[in-house]
Design a protein around this motif. Structure first.
Motif, PDB file in Angstrom:
ATOM      1  N   VAL A 116     -45.055  12.174  79.831  1.00  0.00           N
ATOM      2  CA  VAL A 116     -46.437  12.587  79.567  1.00  0.00           C
ATOM      3  C   VAL A 116     -47.262  11.403  79.079  1.00  0.00           C
ATOM      4  N   GLY A 117     -46.675  10.575  78.251  1.00  0.00           N
ATOM      5  CA  GLY A 117     -47.372   9.393  77.758  1.00  0.00           C
ATOM      6  C   GLY A 117     -47.701   8.418  78.867  1.00  0.00           C
ATOM      7  N   LYS A 146     -41.174  14.759  89.576  1.00  0.00           N
ATOM      8  CA  LYS A 146     -39.921  14.491  90.279  1.00  0.00           C
ATOM      9  C   LYS A 146     -38.873  13.922  89.318  1.00  0.00           C
ATOM     10  N   ARG A 147     -39.305  13.012  88.431  1.00  0.00           N
ATOM     11  CA  ARG A 147     -38.364  12.398  87.484  1.00  0.00           C
ATOM     12  C   ARG A 147     -37.795  13.439  86.493  1.00  0.00           C
ATOM     13  N   LEU A 148     -38.611  14.412  86.134  1.00  0.00           N
ATOM     14  CA  LEU A 148     -38.174  15.440  85.192  1.00  0.00           C
ATOM     15  C   LEU A 148     -37.548  16.641  85.887  1.00  0.00           C
ATOM     16  N   ASN A 149     -37.553  16.622  87.209  1.00  0.00           N
ATOM     17  CA  ASN A 149     -36.981  17.722  87.992  1.00  0.00           C
ATOM     18  C   ASN A 149     -37.652  19.052  87.650  1.00  0.00           C
ATOM     19  N   MET A 150     -38.979  19.023  87.613  1.00  0.00           N
ATOM     20  CA  MET A 150     -39.754  20.238  87.374  1.00  0.00           C
ATOM     21  C   MET A 150     -40.964  20.237  88.286  1.00  0.00           C
ATOM     22  N   SER A 151     -41.649  21.381  88.387  1.00  0.00           N
ATOM     23  CA  SER A 151     -42.832  21.487  89.242  1.00  0.00           C
ATOM     24  C   SER A 151     -44.019  20.787  88.577  1.00  0.00           C
ATOM     25  N   GLU A 152     -45.024  20.424  89.431  1.00  0.00           N
ATOM     26  CA  GLU A 152     -46.201  19.763  88.883  1.00  0.00           C
ATOM     27  C   GLU A 152     -46.961  20.674  87.928  1.00  0.00           C
ATOM     28  N   SER A 153     -46.976  21.990  88.228  1.00  0.00           N
ATOM     29  CA  SER A 153     -47.666  22.934  87.343  1.00  0.00           C
ATOM     30  C   SER A 153     -46.987  23.005  85.967  1.00  0.00           C
ATOM     31  N   GLU A 154     -45.678  22.948  85.949  1.00  0.00           N
ATOM     32  CA  GLU A 154     -44.959  22.964  84.675  1.00  0.00           C
ATOM     33  C   GLU A 154     -45.249  21.729  83.864  1.00  0.00           C
ATOM     34  N   LEU A 155     -45.305  20.569  84.523  1.00  0.00           N
ATOM     35  CA  LEU A 155     -45.601  19.323  83.813  1.00  0.00           C
ATOM     36  C   LEU A 155     -47.031  19.296  83.340  1.00  0.00           C
ATOM     37  N   THR A 156     -47.952  19.863  84.151  1.00  0.00           N
ATOM     38  CA  THR A 156     -49.365  19.878  83.774  1.00  0.00           C
ATOM     39  C   THR A 156     -49.578  20.615  82.459  1.00  0.00           C
ATOM     40  N   ALA A 157     -48.761  21.628  82.190  1.00  0.00           N
ATOM     41  CA  ALA A 157     -48.895  22.404  80.962  1.00  0.00           C
ATOM     42  C   ALA A 157     -48.679  21.527  79.711  1.00  0.00           C
ATOM     43  N   TYR A 158     -47.836  20.483  79.860  1.00  0.00           N
ATOM     44  CA  TYR A 158     -47.574  19.570  78.734  1.00  0.00           C
ATOM     45  C   TYR A 158     -48.717  18.575  78.529  1.00  0.00           C
ATOM     46  N   LEU A 159     -49.567  18.459  79.546  1.00  0.00           N
ATOM     47  CA  LEU A 159     -50.658  17.486  79.452  1.00  0.00           C
ATOM     48  C   LEU A 159     -51.895  18.063  78.753  1.00  0.00           C
TER      49      LEU A 159
END
Length: 303
Positions: free
Chosen positions: A274-275, A289-302
């Motif tokens: 995220v940083g 891709k690096r975290l093996n999760m969907s873009e929507s899931e990663l967006t929630a952390y942003l």
């Protein structure tokens, strides 16, 4: 450490009561522990074999012995196998209850407290514990009422006793602390060796040889041996149950630690990615891709 008498369990209530039923053994035990001039002993209470409660009662006092000396001093002897936080308070409670019980025999309507106090006799307590109750490494502890500055013991005259006696005394033998290299008061420590079924570090006197003979089950009646074997099976089953519970708790603890480490690593990786995204070094697509999760899931952390 090798057992002195194979298979003997002197801390078991059945065996301990049999040992203390011998007044000569009980007299020497009290003589050694409290350094009292004991001439003779009468056993007032030492007959009840406590029932073994596995589910309802996870700890038990395995012996209640009340002995009376020739000068009428009374000694409570308690054996405690499993660790109980309030055992010392309970021992004090037994001591106070016995004093009150003795006083009740002299209570008559109109009796003044002054006259009642004249009838008071000393009641002391000795505890033999399997586990540690004090933080130091001393095997023997003795407590009495003392002055806070001079440490002078609070002694009074009791009816029928020539010399002043301690108003209250409690002694503790802790078997778990046994260390043959740190023996100073052997007259006391030898009873830790006896009840711990340890080899004697000094030649035993005749009284301990007598106690060992009583502890040897080949000299018991068939009924006593049957009771002992039945109690041993129950105790072995109980201790096996405790070991199983402890192992399960340890396994659950280790699994929890491993899970926590994995979750910590995962959380740390997310914070790092995220940083990098916020700094414009990574895109959301490559970070996901690096975290093996969907873009929507990663967006929630942003957010």
């Amino acid at each position: 450490m090798k057992e002195r008498i194979e298979g003997a369990r002197p801390m078991m209530d059945l065996m301990a009561k049999k040992i203390f039923s011998n007044t000569a053994i009980t007299a020497q035990f009290i003589r050694d522990i409290f350094d009292l001039p004991v001439e003779s002993v009468k056993i007032l209470e030492s007959t009840q074999i406590h029932e073994f409660y596995l589910d309802e009662f996870p700890y038990s006092t395995h012996i209640d012995v009340l002995a009376e000396l020739d000068d009428h001093t009374q000694i409570i002897i308690e054996i405690q196998v499993a660790l109980q936080i309030d055992f010392i308070k309970r021992l004090c409670l037994y001591l106070c209850e016995q004093i009150s019980k003795n006083m009740n025999m002299h209570k008559i309507d109109g009796t003044q407290t002054y006259h009642l106090a004249k009838e008071m006799i000393p009641v002391y307590a000795i505890a033999i514990t399997q586990e540690r109750y004090f933080e130091d490494d001393r095997m023997y502890h003795s407590f009495s009422l003392r002055d806070d500055e001079s440490y002078e013991e609070l002694k009074v005259y009791f009816k029928g006793i020539k010399e002043k006696r301690n108003l209250m005394r409690m002694a503790f033998l802790e078997l778990d602390k046994y260390d043959p290299t740190k023996i100073k008061q052997y007259k006391k420590v030898r009873w830790i060796e006896f009840f711990g079924n340890k080899p004697y570090t000094q030649n035993p006197e005749a009284i301990l040889e007598t106690a060992d003979t009583m502890m040897n089950r080949t000299n018991w009646t068939e009924e006593e041996r049957t009771m002992y074997d039945d109690r041993t099976r129950k105790l072995d089953g109980y201790y096996a149950h405790l070991e199983y519970v402890a192992e399960e708790k340890q396994l659950a603890r280790m699994e929890g630690i491993e899970k926590g480490i994995e979750e910590g690593i995962e959380k740390g990786a997310i914070i790092t990615i995220v940083g990098l995204i916020k700094d414009g070094i990574l895109t959301i697509e490559s970070g996901a891709k690096r975290l093996n999760m969907s873009e929507s899931e990663l967006t929630a952390y942003l957010l």
